[in-house]
Design a protein around this motif. Structure first.
Motif, PDB file in Angstrom:
ATOM      1  N   GLU A 291      32.509  13.425 -26.354  1.00 39.17           N
ATOM      2  CA  GLU A 291      33.203  12.945 -26.187  1.00 39.17           C
ATOM      3  C   GLU A 291      33.691  12.839 -24.345  1.00 39.17           C
ATOM      4  O   GLU A 291      33.491  13.643 -24.210  1.00 39.17           O
ATOM      5  CB  GLU A 291      34.967  13.458 -26.874  1.00 39.17           C
ATOM      6  N   SER A 292      34.162  11.894 -23.659  1.00 37.52           N
ATOM      7  CA  SER A 292      34.410  12.386 -22.810  1.00 37.52           C
ATOM      8  C   SER A 292      35.228  12.745 -21.538  1.00 37.52           C
ATOM      9  O   SER A 292      35.057  12.957 -20.550  1.00 37.52           O
ATOM     10  CB  SER A 292      34.578  10.906 -21.709  1.00 37.52           C
ATOM     11  N   THR A 293      35.905  13.237 -22.405  1.00 35.35           N
ATOM     12  CA  THR A 293      37.262  13.950 -21.616  1.00 35.35           C
ATOM     13  C   THR A 293      37.660  15.198 -21.121  1.00 35.35           C
ATOM     14  O   THR A 293      37.204  15.851 -19.969  1.00 35.35           O
ATOM     15  CB  THR A 293      38.579  13.919 -22.620  1.00 35.35           C
ATOM     16  N   TYR A 294      36.548  16.076 -21.859  1.00 31.29           N
ATOM     17  CA  TYR A 294      36.723  17.573 -21.738  1.00 31.29           C
ATOM     18  C   TYR A 294      35.162  17.665 -21.780  1.00 31.29           C
ATOM     19  O   TYR A 294      34.427  17.667 -22.366  1.00 31.29           O
ATOM     20  CB  TYR A 294      37.661  18.730 -22.501  1.00 31.29           C
ATOM     21  N   LEU A 295      34.404  18.812 -21.030  1.00 30.90           N
ATOM     22  CA  LEU A 295      33.753  20.052 -21.423  1.00 30.90           C
ATOM     23  C   LEU A 295      33.617  20.851 -22.409  1.00 30.90           C
ATOM     24  O   LEU A 295      35.030  21.154 -22.435  1.00 30.90           O
ATOM     25  CB  LEU A 295      33.409  21.277 -19.840  1.00 30.90           C
ATOM     26  N   HIS A 296      32.714  20.468 -23.427  1.00 30.11           N
ATOM     27  CA  HIS A 296      32.345  20.406 -24.587  1.00 30.11           C
ATOM     28  C   HIS A 296      30.643  21.056 -24.256  1.00 30.11           C
ATOM     29  O   HIS A 296      30.025  21.591 -24.734  1.00 30.11           O
ATOM     30  CB  HIS A 296      32.219  19.988 -25.440  1.00 30.11           C
ATOM     31  N   GLN A 297      31.032  22.926 -23.487  1.00 24.82           N
ATOM     32  CA  GLN A 297      29.723  23.365 -23.360  1.00 24.82           C
ATOM     33  C   GLN A 297      29.146  23.968 -24.214  1.00 24.82           C
ATOM     34  O   GLN A 297      29.515  24.388 -25.184  1.00 24.82           O
ATOM     35  CB  GLN A 297      29.577  24.882 -22.197  1.00 24.82           C
ATOM     36  N   VAL A 298      27.485  24.476 -24.427  1.00 29.42           N
ATOM     37  CA  VAL A 298      27.002  25.090 -25.364  1.00 29.42           C
ATOM     38  C   VAL A 298      26.156  25.591 -25.800  1.00 29.42           C
ATOM     39  O   VAL A 298      25.581  25.527 -23.863  1.00 29.42           O
ATOM     40  CB  VAL A 298      26.186  23.042 -26.146  1.00 29.42           C
ATOM     41  N   VAL A 299      26.557  26.620 -26.251  1.00 29.55           N
ATOM     42  CA  VAL A 299      25.679  28.002 -26.324  1.00 29.55           C
ATOM     43  C   VAL A 299      24.341  27.976 -27.504  1.00 29.55           C
ATOM     44  O   VAL A 299      25.370  28.183 -28.285  1.00 29.55           O
ATOM     45  CB  VAL A 299      26.201  29.103 -25.709  1.00 29.55           C
ATOM     46  N   ALA A 300      23.396  28.315 -26.905  1.00 30.76           N
ATOM     47  CA  ALA A 300      22.444  28.365 -28.118  1.00 30.76           C
ATOM     48  C   ALA A 300      21.604  29.640 -28.844  1.00 30.76           C
ATOM     49  O   ALA A 300      21.142  29.956 -27.345  1.00 30.76           O
ATOM     50  CB  ALA A 300      21.570  26.892 -28.699  1.00 30.76           C
ATOM     51  N   MET A 301      21.947  30.270 -30.153  1.00 29.82           N
ATOM     52  CA  MET A 301      21.483  30.838 -30.356  1.00 29.82           C
ATOM     53  C   MET A 301      20.019  31.039 -30.698  1.00 29.82           C
ATOM     54  O   MET A 301      19.662  30.064 -30.851  1.00 29.82           O
ATOM     55  CB  MET A 301      21.426  31.779 -30.775  1.00 29.82           C
ATOM     56  N   GLN A 302      18.754  31.643 -30.038  1.00 31.45           N
ATOM     57  CA  GLN A 302      17.128  31.732 -30.047  1.00 31.45           C
ATOM     58  C   GLN A 302      17.209  32.625 -31.903  1.00 31.45           C
ATOM     59  O   GLN A 302      18.163  33.476 -31.382  1.00 31.45           O
ATOM     60  CB  GLN A 302      17.035  31.964 -28.869  1.00 31.45           C
ATOM     61  N   LYS A 303      15.718  32.473 -31.657  1.00 30.91           N
ATOM     62  CA  LYS A 303      15.137  33.242 -32.790  1.00 30.91           C
ATOM     63  C   LYS A 303      14.638  34.322 -32.664  1.00 30.91           C
ATOM     64  O   LYS A 303      15.236  35.848 -33.477  1.00 30.91           O
ATOM     65  CB  LYS A 303      14.394  33.123 -33.592  1.00 30.91           C
ATOM     66  N   ASP A 304      14.684  34.724 -31.217  1.00 35.48           N
ATOM     67  CA  ASP A 304      14.563  36.296 -30.942  1.00 35.48           C
ATOM     68  C   ASP A 304      16.188  37.110 -30.128  1.00 35.48           C
ATOM     69  O   ASP A 304      16.466  37.952 -29.521  1.00 35.48           O
ATOM     70  CB  ASP A 304      13.380  36.516 -29.171  1.00 35.48           C
ATOM     71  N   GLY A 305      17.236  36.216 -30.446  1.00 39.93           N
ATOM     72  CA  GLY A 305      18.473  37.299 -30.016  1.00 39.93           C
ATOM     73  C   GLY A 305      18.915  36.686 -28.638  1.00 39.93           C
ATOM     74  O   GLY A 305      20.222  37.021 -28.213  1.00 39.93           O
ATOM     75  N   SER A 306      18.173  35.949 -27.943  1.00 38.70           N
ATOM     76  CA  SER A 306      19.146  34.881 -26.815  1.00 38.70           C
ATOM     77  C   SER A 306      19.449  34.339 -26.473  1.00 38.70           C
ATOM     78  O   SER A 306      19.613  33.481 -27.477  1.00 38.70           O
ATOM     79  CB  SER A 306      17.509  34.589 -25.218  1.00 38.70           C
ATOM     80  N   LEU A 307      19.990  33.622 -25.848  1.00 40.97           N
ATOM     81  CA  LEU A 307      21.027  32.475 -25.592  1.00 40.97           C
ATOM     82  C   LEU A 307      19.995  31.332 -24.231  1.00 40.97           C
ATOM     83  O   LEU A 307      19.847  31.983 -23.663  1.00 40.97           O
ATOM     84  CB  LEU A 307      22.029  32.737 -24.978  1.00 40.97           C
ATOM     85  N   ILE A 308      20.758  30.366 -24.384  1.00 39.36           N
ATOM     86  CA  ILE A 308      20.106  28.706 -23.890  1.00 39.36           C
ATOM     87  C   ILE A 308      21.928  28.336 -24.287  1.00 39.36           C
ATOM     88  O   ILE A 308      22.034  28.101 -23.992  1.00 39.36           O
ATOM     89  CB  ILE A 308      19.228  27.697 -24.248  1.00 39.36           C
ATOM     90  N   ARG A 309      21.956  27.708 -22.370  1.00 37.81           N
ATOM     91  CA  ARG A 309      23.286  27.463 -22.217  1.00 37.81           C
ATOM     92  C   ARG A 309      23.411  25.748 -21.587  1.00 37.81           C
ATOM     93  O   ARG A 309      22.108  25.274 -20.924  1.00 37.81           O
ATOM     94  CB  ARG A 309      24.020  28.591 -21.074  1.00 37.81           C
ATOM     95  N   TYR A 310      24.447  25.378 -22.861  1.00 34.68           N
ATOM     96  CA  TYR A 310      23.885  24.124 -21.882  1.00 34.68           C
ATOM     97  C   TYR A 310      25.353  23.410 -21.145  1.00 34.68           C
ATOM     98  O   TYR A 310      26.782  23.706 -22.460  1.00 34.68           O
ATOM     99  CB  TYR A 310      23.290  23.019 -22.918  1.00 34.68           C
ATOM    100  N   PRO A 311      25.318  22.855 -20.355  1.00 29.64           N
ATOM    101  CA  PRO A 311      27.139  22.318 -19.620  1.00 29.64           C
ATOM    102  C   PRO A 311      27.892  21.219 -20.551  1.00 29.64           C
ATOM    103  O   PRO A 311      28.637  21.170 -20.496  1.00 29.64           O
ATOM    104  CB  PRO A 311      26.524  21.590 -18.149  1.00 29.64           C
ATOM    105  N   ASP A 312      27.158  20.583 -21.009  1.00 32.87           N
ATOM    106  CA  ASP A 312      27.801  19.741 -21.483  1.00 32.87           C
ATOM    107  C   ASP A 312      27.249  19.087 -23.327  1.00 32.87           C
ATOM    108  O   ASP A 312      25.890  19.718 -23.307  1.00 32.87           O
ATOM    109  CB  ASP A 312      28.238  18.503 -21.478  1.00 32.87           C
ATOM    110  N   ILE A 313      27.640  18.990 -24.009  1.00 36.08           N
ATOM    111  CA  ILE A 313      26.906  18.040 -25.735  1.00 36.08           C
ATOM    112  C   ILE A 313      25.771  17.470 -25.222  1.00 36.08           C
ATOM    113  O   ILE A 313      24.861  17.961 -26.166  1.00 36.08           O
ATOM    114  CB  ILE A 313      28.143  17.671 -26.525  1.00 36.08           C
ATOM    115  N   PRO A 314      25.753  16.497 -24.075  1.00 34.27           N
ATOM    116  CA  PRO A 314      24.926  15.098 -23.689  1.00 34.27           C
ATOM    117  C   PRO A 314      23.676  16.190 -24.082  1.00 34.27           C
ATOM    118  O   PRO A 314      22.512  15.923 -23.867  1.00 34.27           O
ATOM    119  CB  PRO A 314      25.781  14.703 -22.790  1.00 34.27           C
ATOM    120  N   ILE A 315      23.743  17.557 -22.757  1.00 31.91           N
ATOM    121  CA  ILE A 315      22.733  17.654 -22.319  1.00 31.91           C
ATOM    122  C   ILE A 315      21.930  18.369 -23.290  1.00 31.91           C
ATOM    123  O   ILE A 315      20.748  18.549 -23.147  1.00 31.91           O
ATOM    124  CB  ILE A 315      22.550  18.920 -20.940  1.00 31.91           C
TER     125      ILE A 315
END
Length: 420
Positions: A291-315
């Motif tokens: 949705e377009s109101t709030y920031l919905h940051q996403v953090v993705a866990m990888q198989k090796d335990g590292s993290l990828i950070r995305y500023p919002d769901i569309p990204i």
């Protein structure tokens, strides 16, 4: 309301409105019912969200007196405030502007000072008060080479608030703390960034600042800073970042940094398995709630335990085919009492863990539920907002009671084993 583990309330940022007239109307509409259901036999504490406009208007004597009379009439009190969103928080596109103005801006400083004096006016005797605030700024607004300058400027404004909080305590006897709230993609996005800022900027700069202002020595200055600048432990935010709660609390104890309040909140999560159909269903579910109101940051866990950070769901959605991803966690403050939303789950277990750690070794006296994304609930579970808030309060009370009973049973069993 007071519980054996601190004062429990909910954050009034769920209620729409930006003027004090709007704020007060919403409180009068919802609080009496919530109190009657959740706290019929004792005073009910309010977690008060004030926009900048509302804070200016509450300074007017007639507004303050009317509010205080209403609080007395309804057997309510204010002990914590939400000073994170400065401007509009409803019915408009908020996104990264929730951080504006940031702590490099004098307007944020003035707004926070105003809230501190208002809270001193409202706070019951013998109780500490807290104001949660933004994690200094939004990191994507600044280039890497600017960061030191940004940290210095923001910290100077924070220390100006500390100076005022010391004076408020001297004048009124009320102890108020500023509670810094780390949030994904904030300048202080995780606990480690908070600790680094606290030890590398706030304390060294604060020692010099309070020596210049009050003649404090190092020990007295450090004690004052640690009393008046604390952590807002938002469980949703920390869960999104896959924080180790026990380790965070241990480091807080080691550094002697206090926690102003726990914001009891849950995030959304989705597991990515090898089955392409199930994986697609998870991606579709996240796409449906975008949705377009709030920031919905996403953090993705990888198989090796590292993290990828995305500023919002569309990204994040653009990288949904990443075969190395095992889980997404998204910044949604979803209802506490549900642990699954179709193929998506919630970080409810993080709430259970943090509150259990709190029961074992209490680290704050302020507990505030912060849920404002109700649309994810299935239709048959949706209730009027006041009943939903009561359900949240009762769920937390039940969890605290259940954990407390379980701990007592385990202790009794341990004692019997020992004596045997």
């Amino acid at each position: 309301m007071k519980t054996p583990y601190g004062h429990l309330t909910y954050c009034s940022n769920i209620h729409a409105g930006e003027s004090w007239k709007d704020h007060f109307a919403q409180l009068k509409k919802y609080i009496p019912h919530i109190k009657q259901e959740a706290s019929p036999h004792q005073p009910f504490g309010i977690g008060l969200r004030l926009s900048n406009i509302a804070s200016l208007e509450l300074e007017w004597e007639e507004n303050m007196e009317a509010f205080k009379q209403w609080l007395q009439q309804e057997d309510c009190y204010v002990f914590t405030m939400n000073g994170f969103p400065y401007g509009s928080f409803h019915h408009t596109r908020v996104k990264d502007q929730v951080h504006a103005p940031d702590w490099t801006n004098y307007d944020r400083f003035q707004y926070t000072l105003r809230m501190a004096w208002l809270l001193a006016e409202l706070l019951p005797e013998g109780m500490d008060g807290g104001i949660s605030t933004s994690p200094l700024s939004y990191q994507f607004w600044h280039e890497p080479e600017q960061m030191d300058e940004v940290f210095v400027k923001a910290t100077k404004h924070i220390l100006g608030v500390v100076e005022e909080l010391i004076q408020i305590k001297d004048v009124t006897g009320k102890m108020i703390h500023l509670d810094i709230e780390p949030e994904p993609d904030g300048l202080l996005g995780e606990s480690e960034a908070f600790f680094e800022w606290y030890t590398q900027y706030l304390l060294p700069m604060g020692i010099d600042y309070l020596h210049d202002q009050f003649g404090y020595g190092e020990t007295q200055a450090v004690a004052a800073i640690k009393e008046h600048v604390q952590l807002c432990y938002d469980i949703c935010h920390f869960a999104v970042c896959y924080e180790d709660h026990a380790a965070v609390l241990e480091k807080l104890r080691k550094l002697g940094i206090k926690t102003g309040k726990i914001q009891i909140s849950a995030a959304l999560k989705g597991a990515f398995c090898q089955d392409l159909q199930m994986r697609g269903a998870v991606v579709d579910a996240f796409e449906d709630i975008n949705e377009s109101t709030y920031l919905h940051q996403v953090v993705a866990m990888q198989k090796d335990g590292s993290l990828i950070r995305y500023p919002d769901i569309p990204i994040a959605l653009k990288d949904a085919a990443n075969e190395f991803t095992t889980e997404w966690r998204a910044h949604f403050h979803v209802p506490l009492f549900v642990d699954h939303y179709g193929v998506l789950g919630s970080t409810q277990k993080d709430i259970e863990q943090v509150l259990q750690l709190h029961q074992q070794q209490p680290f704050t006296t302020h507990l505030e539920i912060e849920t404002y994304t109700w649309e994810v609930l299935p239709g048959d579970m949706r209730l009027p907002i006041e009943d939903s808030i009561v359900r949240e309060l009762e769920w937390v009370q039940g969890l605290l009671k259940r954990k407390s009973t379980s701990a007592a049973t385990n202790q009794a069993a341990s004692n019997q084993t020992y004596h045997a």
